[in-house]
Scaffold this active site. Structure first.
Site, PDB file in Angstrom:
ATOM      1  N   PRO A 117     -10.700  -8.648 -15.602  1.00  0.00           N
ATOM      2  CA  PRO A 117     -11.858  -8.169 -14.837  1.00  0.00           C
ATOM      3  C   PRO A 117     -11.883  -8.665 -13.397  1.00  0.00           C
ATOM      4  O   PRO A 117     -12.269  -7.917 -12.487  1.00  0.00           O
ATOM      5  CB  PRO A 117     -13.058  -8.711 -15.625  1.00  0.00           C
ATOM      6  CG  PRO A 117     -12.531  -8.946 -17.003  1.00  0.00           C
ATOM      7  CD  PRO A 117     -11.100  -9.342 -16.851  1.00  0.00           C
ATOM      8  N   GLY A 132       0.593  -8.394  -4.391  1.00  0.00           N
ATOM      9  CA  GLY A 132      -0.742  -8.907  -4.139  1.00  0.00           C
ATOM     10  C   GLY A 132      -1.772  -8.399  -5.122  1.00  0.00           C
ATOM     11  O   GLY A 132      -2.957  -8.720  -5.021  1.00  0.00           O
ATOM     12  N   THR A 133      -1.326  -7.619  -6.106  1.00  0.00           N
ATOM     13  CA  THR A 133      -2.242  -7.029  -7.075  1.00  0.00           C
ATOM     14  C   THR A 133      -2.545  -7.950  -8.253  1.00  0.00           C
ATOM     15  O   THR A 133      -3.458  -7.671  -9.017  1.00  0.00           O
ATOM     16  CB  THR A 133      -1.643  -5.726  -7.617  1.00  0.00           C
ATOM     17  OG1 THR A 133      -0.344  -6.012  -8.152  1.00  0.00           O
ATOM     18  CG2 THR A 133      -1.485  -4.691  -6.520  1.00  0.00           C
ATOM     19  N   GLY A 142      -5.003   0.656  -9.078  1.00  0.00           N
ATOM     20  CA  GLY A 142      -4.691   0.339  -7.694  1.00  0.00           C
ATOM     21  C   GLY A 142      -5.142   1.387  -6.696  1.00  0.00           C
ATOM     22  O   GLY A 142      -5.393   1.072  -5.536  1.00  0.00           O
ATOM     23  N   GLU A 143      -5.253   2.648  -7.121  1.00  0.00           N
ATOM     24  CA  GLU A 143      -5.499   3.717  -6.155  1.00  0.00           C
ATOM     25  C   GLU A 143      -6.774   4.507  -6.380  1.00  0.00           C
ATOM     26  O   GLU A 143      -7.294   5.136  -5.453  1.00  0.00           O
ATOM     27  CB  GLU A 143      -4.294   4.665  -6.153  1.00  0.00           C
ATOM     28  CG  GLU A 143      -3.070   3.993  -5.532  1.00  0.00           C
ATOM     29  CD  GLU A 143      -1.761   4.674  -5.901  1.00  0.00           C
ATOM     30  OE1 GLU A 143      -1.198   5.341  -5.037  1.00  0.00           O
ATOM     31  OE2 GLU A 143      -1.305   4.508  -7.045  1.00  0.00           O
ATOM     32  N   PHE A 175       0.818  -1.219   0.000  1.00  0.00           N
ATOM     33  CA  PHE A 175       0.000   0.000   0.000  1.00  0.00           C
ATOM     34  C   PHE A 175       0.851   1.267   0.000  1.00  0.00           C
ATOM     35  O   PHE A 175       0.426   2.313   0.486  1.00  0.00           O
ATOM     36  CB  PHE A 175      -0.963   0.006   1.180  1.00  0.00           C
ATOM     37  CG  PHE A 175      -1.727  -1.276   1.349  1.00  0.00           C
ATOM     38  CD1 PHE A 175      -2.560  -1.739   0.351  1.00  0.00           C
ATOM     39  CD2 PHE A 175      -1.582  -2.039   2.498  1.00  0.00           C
ATOM     40  CE1 PHE A 175      -3.248  -2.930   0.492  1.00  0.00           C
ATOM     41  CE2 PHE A 175      -2.262  -3.240   2.641  1.00  0.00           C
ATOM     42  CZ  PHE A 175      -3.102  -3.682   1.640  1.00  0.00           C
ATOM     43  N   ARG A 206      -8.732   0.151 -21.035  1.00  0.00           N
ATOM     44  CA  ARG A 206      -8.948  -1.268 -21.286  1.00  0.00           C
ATOM     45  C   ARG A 206      -8.602  -2.061 -20.030  1.00  0.00           C
ATOM     46  O   ARG A 206      -7.520  -1.920 -19.476  1.00  0.00           O
ATOM     47  CB  ARG A 206      -8.077  -1.723 -22.444  1.00  0.00           C
ATOM     48  CG  ARG A 206      -8.352  -3.139 -22.943  1.00  0.00           C
ATOM     49  CD  ARG A 206      -7.395  -3.484 -24.070  1.00  0.00           C
ATOM     50  NE  ARG A 206      -7.645  -4.798 -24.628  1.00  0.00           N
ATOM     51  CZ  ARG A 206      -6.803  -5.441 -25.427  1.00  0.00           C
ATOM     52  NH1 ARG A 206      -5.653  -4.859 -25.767  1.00  0.00           N
ATOM     53  NH2 ARG A 206      -7.089  -6.635 -25.894  1.00  0.00           N
ATOM     54  N   LYS A 209      -5.397   1.908 -17.970  1.00  0.00           N
ATOM     55  CA  LYS A 209      -5.050   2.894 -16.951  1.00  0.00           C
ATOM     56  C   LYS A 209      -4.889   2.180 -15.614  1.00  0.00           C
ATOM     57  O   LYS A 209      -5.444   1.114 -15.401  1.00  0.00           O
ATOM     58  CB  LYS A 209      -6.157   3.964 -16.845  1.00  0.00           C
ATOM     59  CG  LYS A 209      -6.400   4.749 -18.121  1.00  0.00           C
ATOM     60  CD  LYS A 209      -7.522   5.760 -17.948  1.00  0.00           C
ATOM     61  CE  LYS A 209      -7.755   6.575 -19.219  1.00  0.00           C
ATOM     62  NZ  LYS A 209      -8.859   7.566 -19.067  1.00  0.00           N
ATOM     63  N   GLN A 260      -9.174  -5.085  -7.003  1.00  0.00           N
ATOM     64  CA  GLN A 260      -8.391  -3.893  -6.675  1.00  0.00           C
ATOM     65  C   GLN A 260      -9.290  -2.698  -6.376  1.00  0.00           C
ATOM     66  O   GLN A 260      -9.041  -1.942  -5.435  1.00  0.00           O
ATOM     67  CB  GLN A 260      -7.454  -3.560  -7.830  1.00  0.00           C
ATOM     68  CG  GLN A 260      -6.198  -4.406  -7.875  1.00  0.00           C
ATOM     69  CD  GLN A 260      -5.303  -4.118  -6.684  1.00  0.00           C
ATOM     70  OE1 GLN A 260      -4.757  -3.041  -6.541  1.00  0.00           O
ATOM     71  NE2 GLN A 260      -5.176  -5.098  -5.799  1.00  0.00           N
TER      72      GLN A 260
END
Length: 689
Positions: free
Chosen positions: A580, A455-456, A652-653, A228, A576, A649, A586
């Site tokens: 999914p 972990g992503t 994660g945030e 994180f 894109r 794009k 995320q």
């Protein structure tokens, strides 16, 4: 012709290894007779000097008097055990090494430290603190202050003005795996197994600190149990483990205790924001001013880009955004998921909500009314911008039309119900990266990049990207990452990992196809290595950002003031989507972060003894499953061929950006109580019901 892998909901490559315990983390390396364990001794004073340190003869003790001298480095937090100064409570003042973990921890607790010149800490952030200054730039190199037009004059003549102060608490990353390192020296070569988001970055820092060529340092980060942002740069645990290993000649394992994660590895700075909006009779913005205040340490300067996001969202001819930094007796703040954007957008989107009530216009319609044609900050056109579509889609799906616009008018028994909305944005960041692709004699395909999967699902997505570039199925691709010995790559951060690494992987795989022809018919051995630096320099001057809209429904108990989130929906324009299944995970994770920021997460500064008074997960509350009963994330179709070869794009945030404001706006709609000091706790609601 193979079926496209990108866009398929493939399961995580390493999922079985993780759930069965086969996946190795930083301190899961095999133990041998040479293995020893290191434990830290944190400072128990807020500021002062270390005069003497004593420990049992049975352990190895290192402190500033006998620790090796390290090379100079910009990040002062890495200059561990280099002086007698104590800058904050929790700073490492010594380490002990013992044959077992239990012996090391026990010895560390019994170390006797003599201090001098102890003082009461100056650790309270305020907008009037005498140390406040304007840094040369803020995080990621953004300008400190930006002014367009004459916002003061525009505010003075505006038909509607919102002038409010908003504050956010210190937040702590707290990944499941603590910051941990195993270090070993062999023939003047340092190998560390580190829990990090940036293997190549740690390699460079350790080489600088220990006076080595980068080729003499190897950083392995095979699996990371979350970060994180807190593991986005080299942390003291890596330096201390390497130092102890060289001092003892043994393999050293060091895992920081949970309590140290609140002081030693960074946190989200508390922020104070003054937000001023001016609008005409219809709600069209004429002025926007965002002044932000935050804290840094005496050890290393760090300033979040808290006001930066306010430069890009709404059209206004007169704008000013500023950042000011107070230097306090505190640990250094660092990155935490959407640093700057998360607290900055919370202030902005709460102020916009307040303006909608002042004008008497629906909060969604007010946002759409002030939608810009080009990026307000640069004047460049957006490569794509689906914010209005996200708002419209979310409103229909969430049932916004059924919302009574009057605050405090919907009741269910002893609870008040409200709905809120906020926009989301996050820049598309891409850094240069290297990668290699090889074809074996047996037809095996290997793609390598020194990325880090925290972990992503990077392992999975990069396999999908490689498969499409090679025109093969994803199960034919073996991906190697998490090792600084692989082609150099930027760290996982700024929602830029997939874009940066994926571009290099795509280029390597396409180059391999150009060299050997269609992979299905080709034979090896063949290998290519590429770098994307030149490709990034050739990009057009465009505004590249992801956008979204958050919707929240809350219930507030009229007897206790307790706020519960009933449901949340996030709608995003994120280009894109690579996978999914992983994307939804995320985005929902980010929204859950936002729920914590809105309602419960707060690091309580100890004004008397320094540090944080709630430094464990018993007293620092994070959301659990029971706090998120109905949460969903969707995205609109968005084709953007001016981003990168994959058209995606970062995700994660953006899930956290705006979601706390949507919850806060829902609380106001439910109760008529506007809380501007986050998190929203019962003491800030109940007295006003």
């Amino acid at each position: 012709m193979s079926t496209a892998a990108i866009g398929q909901p493939l399961a995580r490559t390493e999922s079985i290894a993780k759930v069965t315990g086969a996946a190795r983390y930083a301190v899961d390396q095999p133990v041998d007779a040479a293995t020893a364990y290191c434990a830290i001794v944190p400072a128990t004073i807020p500021t002062g000097r270390v005069v003497d340190v004593r420990a049992d003869d049975a352990v190895t003790l290192l402190w500033h008097r006998n620790a090796e001298k390290l090379g100079e480095i910009e990040d002062g937090e890495l200059a561990v055990l280099q002086s007698d100064r104590v800058f904050y409570r929790g700073q490492v003042v010594a380490i002990v090494v013992a044959d077992s973990l239990e012996a090391a921890w026990d010895a560390a607790k019994r170390v006797q430290v003599t201090y001098a010149d102890e003082q009461t800490p100056d650790n309270g952030l305020s907008a009037e603190h005498p140390s406040l200054f304007a840094p040369e730039s803020v995080n990621a190199g953004f300008p400190t202050d930006v002014t367009e037009g004459d916002p003061d004059a525009a505010l003075a003549s505006a038909a509607h003005v919102v002038d409010r102060w908003y504050s956010t608490a210190a937040n702590h990353n707290n990944p499941m795996e603590p910051h941990a390192t195993t270090a070993e020296w062999s023939n003047a070569v340092l190998t560390v197994w580190d829990s990090t988001q940036a293997p190549s970055g740690v390699q460079g820092d350790l080489a600088t600190l220990f006076g080595l060529d980068s080729s003499a340092v190897r950083v392995v980060s095979e699996n990371v149990g979350g970060g994180f942002g807190s593991k986005g740069s080299t942390r003291p645990n890596a330096v201390l483990a390497a130092m102890a290993a060289r001092a003892t000649g043994r393999k050293i394992k060091l895992a920081l205790p949970r309590q140290s994660l609140f002081d030693l590895v960074g946190y989200r700075t508390p922020t104070i924001n003054r937000f001023r909006l001016g609008a005409d009779e219809n709600g069209k913005l004429t002025a926007l001013v965002h002044d932000s205040y935050q804290q840094t340490s005496h050890v290393f300067e760090f300033c979040e880009q808290t006001s930066e996001s306010s430069r890009h969202i709404y059209a206004s001819p007169n704008r000013r955004t500023t950042h000011r930094l107070a230097v306090l007796d505190v640990p250094t703040p660092r990155w935490m998921r959407a640093p700057g954007e998360a607290p900055g957008m919370l202030a902005q989107e709460t102020a916009i909500d307040e303006l909608s009530y002042a004008v008497g216009i629906d909060p969604i319609e007010l946002r759409i009314l002030n939608e810009p044609d080009v990026d307000p900050a640069s004047g460049n056109r957006f490569s794509s911008r689906s914010l209005v579509e996200c708002l419209r889609t979310g409103a229909e799906r969430f049932g916004w039309s059924e919302r009574d616009p009057r605050p405090g008018h919907r009741r269910d028994g002893r609870t008040l119900i409200g709905m809120g909305v906020a926009t989301a944005s996050y820049p598309v960041l891409i850094s240069p990266s290297s990668a290699s692709a090889s074809l074996g004699e047996d037809g095996s395909i290997t793609v390598s990049v020194a990325a880090s999967d925290i972990g992503t699902g990077a392992r999975t997505v990069l396999r999908q990207i490689a498969a499409d570039a090679l025109d093969v199925s994803a199960d034919r691709v073996e991906l190697k990452l998490g090792d600084s010995a692989l082609p150099k790559a930027p760290g996982a951060g700024g929602s830029s990992g997939t874009s940066s690494w994926g571009w290099a992987v795509t280029k390597a795989c396409r180059t391999l196809v150009e060299q050997v022809g269609p992979i299905a018919d080709a034979t090896g051995p063949a290998e290519v290595s590429v770098d994307t630096s030149d490709d990034l320099e050739e990009q057009k001057e465009l505004a590249r950002m992801a956008f979204g809209a958050h919707f929240a429904e809350v219930e507030v108990d009229v007897d206790t003031g307790e706020v519960r989130v009933r449901r949340m929906l996030g709608v995003y324009g994120i280009g894109r989507v690579m996978n999914p299944r992983l994307a939804r995970s995320q985005l929902i994770g980010g929204m859950t972060f936002g729920l914590g920021m809105a309602l419960m997460e707060v690091g309580n500064t100890d004004r008397e003894f320094g540090g944080f008074s709630n430094h464990d997960l018993a007293e620092y509350h994070v959301p659990v499953c029971a706090d998120t009963p109905d949460i969903d994330a969707i995205w609109v179709e968005e084709n953007d061929d001016e981003l990168n070869p994959m058209g995606g794009k970062g995700i994660g945030e953006i899930g956290i950006v705006g979601s706390p404001a949507a919850i806060g706006n829902a609380v106001y709609h439910a109760t008529g109580v506007r809380v501007r000091d986050f998190p929203i706790t019962v003491d800030k609601v109940l007295p006003h019901l």
